[in-house]
Scaffold this active site. Sequence first.
Site, PDB file in Angstrom:
ATOM      1  N   ASN A 151       0.809  -1.217   0.000  1.00  0.00           N
ATOM      2  CA  ASN A 151       0.000   0.000   0.000  1.00  0.00           C
ATOM      3  C   ASN A 151       0.846   1.274   0.000  1.00  0.00           C
ATOM      4  OD1 ASN A 151       0.259  -1.533   2.563  1.00  0.00           O
ATOM      5  ND2 ASN A 151      -0.388   0.372   3.508  1.00  0.00           N
ATOM      6  N   GLN A 179      -4.858  -3.570  -2.169  1.00  0.00           N
ATOM      7  CA  GLN A 179      -4.382  -2.505  -3.059  1.00  0.00           C
ATOM      8  C   GLN A 179      -4.296  -2.965  -4.516  1.00  0.00           C
ATOM      9  OE1 GLN A 179      -4.077   0.588  -2.404  1.00  0.00           O
ATOM     10  NE2 GLN A 179      -4.218   0.518  -0.176  1.00  0.00           N
ATOM     11  N   SER A 199     -11.102  -4.951  -0.303  1.00  0.00           N
ATOM     12  CA  SER A 199     -11.819  -3.935   0.470  1.00  0.00           C
ATOM     13  C   SER A 199     -12.565  -2.991  -0.462  1.00  0.00           C
ATOM     14  CB  SER A 199     -10.815  -3.155   1.315  1.00  0.00           C
ATOM     15  OG  SER A 199     -11.455  -2.068   1.947  1.00  0.00           O
ATOM     16  N   HIS A 201     -13.608   0.215  -0.089  1.00  0.00           N
ATOM     17  CA  HIS A 201     -13.294   1.645  -0.222  1.00  0.00           C
ATOM     18  C   HIS A 201     -12.013   1.930  -0.988  1.00  0.00           C
ATOM     19  CE1 HIS A 201     -10.357   2.561   3.196  1.00  0.00           C
ATOM     20  NE2 HIS A 201     -10.703   1.338   3.481  1.00  0.00           N
ATOM     21  N   CYS A 325      -3.202   4.658   7.964  1.00  0.00           N
ATOM     22  CA  CYS A 325      -3.531   4.116   9.272  1.00  0.00           C
ATOM     23  C   CYS A 325      -2.489   4.485  10.317  1.00  0.00           C
ATOM     24  CB  CYS A 325      -3.672   2.603   9.196  1.00  0.00           C
ATOM     25  SG  CYS A 325      -4.726   2.125   7.851  1.00  0.00           S
TER      26      CYS A 325
HETATM   27  N1  PLP Z   1      -4.502  -4.084   3.787  1.00  0.00           N
HETATM   28  C1  PLP Z   1      -3.999  -3.149   2.976  1.00  0.00           C
HETATM   29  C2  PLP Z   1      -2.854  -3.491   2.078  1.00  0.00           C
HETATM   30  C3  PLP Z   1      -4.538  -1.857   2.992  1.00  0.00           C
HETATM   31  O1  PLP Z   1      -4.016  -0.915   2.195  1.00  0.00           O
HETATM   32  C4  PLP Z   1      -5.620  -1.577   3.853  1.00  0.00           C
HETATM   33  C5  PLP Z   1      -6.164  -0.201   3.947  1.00  0.00           C
HETATM   34  O2  PLP Z   1      -5.407   0.771   3.898  1.00  0.00           O
HETATM   35  C6  PLP Z   1      -6.136  -2.606   4.657  1.00  0.00           C
HETATM   36  C7  PLP Z   1      -5.535  -3.848   4.612  1.00  0.00           C
HETATM   37  C8  PLP Z   1      -7.306  -2.375   5.566  1.00  0.00           C
HETATM   38  O3  PLP Z   1      -8.512  -2.311   4.831  1.00  0.00           O
HETATM   39  P1  PLP Z   1      -9.812  -1.601   5.471  1.00  0.00           P
HETATM   40  O4  PLP Z   1      -9.515  -0.146   5.564  1.00  0.00           O
HETATM   41  O5  PLP Z   1     -10.940  -1.910   4.530  1.00  0.00           O
HETATM   42  O6  PLP Z   1     -10.037  -2.220   6.801  1.00  0.00           O
END
Ligand code: PLP
Length: 392
Positions: A151, A179, A199, A201, A325
Amino acid sequence: MRRVYMDHNGTTPVHPEVLEAMMPFFKEQFGNASSIHWAGREVKKYVDEAREKVASLLNASPAEIVFTGCGTESDNMAIKGVAFALKDKGRHIITTRVEHHAVLHTGQFLEKMGYEVTYLPVDRDGLIDLEDLRRSIKPQTVLITIMFANNETGTIFPVQEIGEIAREKGVIFHTDAIQAVGKLPIDLRRLPVDILSLSGHKIYAPKGIGAQYIRTGTKLMPLIHGGGQERNRRAGTENIPYIVGLGKASEIAQRDFPKRYDHFLALRDRLQEGILSQIPHVQLNGHPTKRLPNTLNLSFLCIEGESLLLNLDLEGIAVSSGSACTAGSSEASHVLLAMGVPPEVAQSAIRFSLGWANTQEDVDYVVEVLPRIVKRLRDMSPLYQRYVSSPK
Ligand code: PLP
């Protein structure tokens, strides 16, 4: 002021067609998909349709798709689900040091529960050594969980080769493709992947919806217990508007894929060339070619990434320093540090991640504004003055 959004790996806006598809399910189509009366039957049909669309995007069978609450839940479901289902077979899991925290923290949780987790190192481009992976597999290994694409840097992992090693050794392979979906072609009839997380979003559906591909026959313990929804794999009354939204977003991702891919590449290369040709002492983080077409992670030496981000924000430009995050914490990115990027260079990183609605004018605006900001910040930086007089 002009506003430019270049943080699509953080989140994407809901596509207008997705919103339109979702709206009836907040109004007249309010039924519970488990009800056998007309209101339930009507909406159940749309859940099935959405499942077909997600499956089609991945070239999987609809029966192999489970809807979840988000990407994080999908990752947890895969890792804990396999770990718990196969605990009598073995308690060893292999992952990498550059995974999203949804994977890393789940690994740490399992370690506290007595599992052993191997975190594979990566090289300067962010890739693992496949021989290292092979050597790490033990008779007790039950799961390999390695992301499809990172990501932060966009580095793409050799999922085919990892899956082949997993198959050869009889180990389940999960990939966090959150991603990669919509940005890379994914064909699960050909790829040796057992479980894949996605995911909503990140692909122009709303936040708070995800899905999991589970290859037929893969052993997984459910994470959430309750009713028998999702064929007993994920309990809880289905979030129908969001499921419909994810279905629509998947349909659009499949329909527009070639167009979007070329669009991303053209804009990303223009952005990269524009910045690198005008600003000195900028370092690319991530693999130079094996990289998501929309992602550009750059370190602007001797500048705090966070200051750059705030200054860009004042000009209406939204980007990210580190992953969304972990934003708010001033620690350098665990991904860049694992790649051997020195902490001060990791601290100066900015991620640009493009979306389908970005234009050439957006890119040109960034390329116009950025050199000015970088110059101003560097002019104030004694570190930079020292650096240019004697670069390392
Ligand atoms: N894994 C990766 C590689 C991500 O980029 C993200 C979100 O940034 C997630 C997991 C988490 O997904 P979600 O925001 O839908 O919980």
